[in-house]
Design a protein around this motif. Structure first.
Motif, PDB file in Angstrom:
ATOM      1  N   PHE A  49      14.877  16.392  44.796  1.00 10.02           N
ATOM      2  CA  PHE A  49      14.030  15.346  43.285  1.00 10.02           C
ATOM      3  C   PHE A  49      14.025  14.547  44.115  1.00 10.02           C
ATOM      4  N   GLU A  50      13.799  13.290  43.123  1.00  9.88           N
ATOM      5  CA  GLU A  50      13.595  11.612  43.679  1.00  9.88           C
ATOM      6  C   GLU A  50      13.544  11.258  42.384  1.00  9.88           C
ATOM      7  N   SER A  51      14.141   9.954  42.853  1.00  9.74           N
ATOM      8  CA  SER A  51      14.960   8.871  42.129  1.00  9.74           C
ATOM      9  C   SER A  51      13.684   7.912  42.460  1.00  9.74           C
ATOM     10  N   VAL A  52      13.140   6.820  41.080  1.00 13.43           N
ATOM     11  CA  VAL A  52      12.272   5.824  40.471  1.00 13.43           C
ATOM     12  C   VAL A  52      12.340   4.934  40.075  1.00 13.43           C
ATOM     13  N   ALA A  64       4.450   7.256  46.384  1.00 16.28           N
ATOM     14  CA  ALA A  64       5.022   6.922  46.230  1.00 16.28           C
ATOM     15  C   ALA A  64       5.632   8.591  46.833  1.00 16.28           C
ATOM     16  N   HIS A  65       6.453   8.267  45.302  1.00 10.97           N
ATOM     17  CA  HIS A  65       7.520   9.187  45.206  1.00 10.97           C
ATOM     18  C   HIS A  65       7.267  10.768  44.939  1.00 10.97           C
ATOM     19  N   ALA A  70       6.477  16.482  46.704  1.00 11.64           N
ATOM     20  CA  ALA A  70       5.116  17.451  47.353  1.00 11.64           C
ATOM     21  C   ALA A  70       5.197  17.545  48.728  1.00 11.64           C
ATOM     22  N   HIS A  71       5.990  17.001  49.186  1.00 13.59           N
ATOM     23  CA  HIS A  71       6.695  16.905  50.599  1.00 13.59           C
ATOM     24  C   HIS A  71       7.727  17.921  50.578  1.00 13.59           C
ATOM     25  N   SER A 261      15.225   2.924  46.420  1.00 15.52           N
ATOM     26  CA  SER A 261      14.564   2.697  44.967  1.00 15.52           C
ATOM     27  C   SER A 261      15.255   1.413  44.290  1.00 15.52           C
ATOM     28  N   VAL A 262      16.600   1.913  43.707  1.00 10.38           N
ATOM     29  CA  VAL A 262      17.548   1.653  43.048  1.00 10.38           C
ATOM     30  C   VAL A 262      18.152  -0.116  43.545  1.00 10.38           C
TER      31      VAL A 262
END
Length: 295
Positions: A49-52, A64-65, A70-71, A261-262
């Motif tokens: 997951f990612e948190s934008v 960047a996210h 992908a990484h 990020s948040v």
């Protein structure tokens, strides 16, 4: 955190020539049941997951996210995300975040249903929690042993220590332990005495005028907010560095921050009960920058 919007993505192959992906998105009720009981994200935490962060409707550091998504997918042997498809999903979700103030968009890619034909992917968005107090008054942290040496990630890549996975039970347990010890957050350290990161944030120290963060090895997640901050500091002629950081270096810091990020930049006020100086003026300047639109 309350989610106001959600959509399910029908993942496209990463090499697909498709350019418009609206027909691969299905909007769902974020409060209604949506996942199969066989879904591996919930059964085993098998996904990423990612948190934008979102400011005034503008999603921050999207490239960047997506790079980190992908990484993580590569490390976890998940299908590579189609970058443009996920970008369009972020744009769609951002339309359902506050026009004024802060929001958050979460990207999730799971291995899918056990023995199923395809991964499961979805995006949610909503208002961000209020971190004004942490940014203004700071956080107390304790160091917690992560239980492995600095070289373990390179010797045992199957531990997935450099991926942002859904398996966050250890991270949440660390936060509970920090609170049991009278702190607000934790900093993981290796069993051989080196600094890693916080359970949900990157660490930046200011030592002798240099801004230092642990080098992204040893299973450290490369922080998108930390990357952006370093670019900002370098543009001002300040010295930044990625280093292997011994635990002893934290005692030499004349300022320190947790970055995410948040939450953005939360100054550290104490480490293991020892006070850390707080540069309130610089912290306010950093958060002002982090709250500006950033692509």
């Amino acid at each position: 955190m309350t989610w106001h919007f959600a959509l399910v993505i029908e993942p496209a192959a990463s090499d697909s020539s498709q350019t418009v992906f609206a027909d691969t998105f299905t909007v769902i009720d974020p409060a209604a049941p949506a996942l199969s009981v066989g879904e591996l994200s919930t059964q085993r935490g098998d996904g990423i997951f990612e948190s934008v962060g979102v400011v005034d409707g503008h999603p921050q550091e999207v490239d960047a996210h997506l790079d980190r998504l992908a990484h993580s997918a590569k490390i976890c042997d998940l299908p590579a995300p189609h970058r443009e498809q996920w970008r369009q999903a972020v744009t769609t979700a951002a339309e359902h975040t506050p026009r004024r103030g802060e929001g958050v968009i979460k990207l999730i890619l799971s291995r899918g249903v056990e023995h199923g034909p395809a991964p499961t992917a979805w995006v949610t968005s909503g208002s961000a929690p209020d971190f004004a107090l942490a940014r203004a008054h700071g956080v107390r942290v304790v160091t917690l042993d992560r239980g492995y040496g600095l070289d373990v990630p390179s010797r045992a890549p199957w531990l997935l220590l450099g991926a942002k996975t859904l398996s966050y039970a250890v991270n949440m347990a660390a936060l509970r332990e920090a609170k049991r010890r009278g702190a607000d957050d934790a900093i993981f350290v290796t069993s051989d005495g080196f600094v890693l990161e916080a359970p949900t944030a990157s660490l930046v120290l200011r030592v002798d005028g240099r801004f230092v963060t642990p080098a992204p090895n040893g299973g450290i997640l490369h922080g998108t907010t930390q990357l952006s901050l370093f670019e900002h500091l370098e543009a001002q002629g300040l010295h930044t560095a990625y280093e292997v950081v011994p635990v002893s270096l934290m005692a030499e810091a004349d300022a320190a921050w947790l970055l995410s990020s948040v939450r953005l930049a939360a100054p550290i006020t104490s480490i293991d009960g020892k006070d850390v100086p707080v540069d309130r003026e610089l912290t306010a300047s950093i958060n002002e920058y982090l709250l500006s639109p950033r692509d």
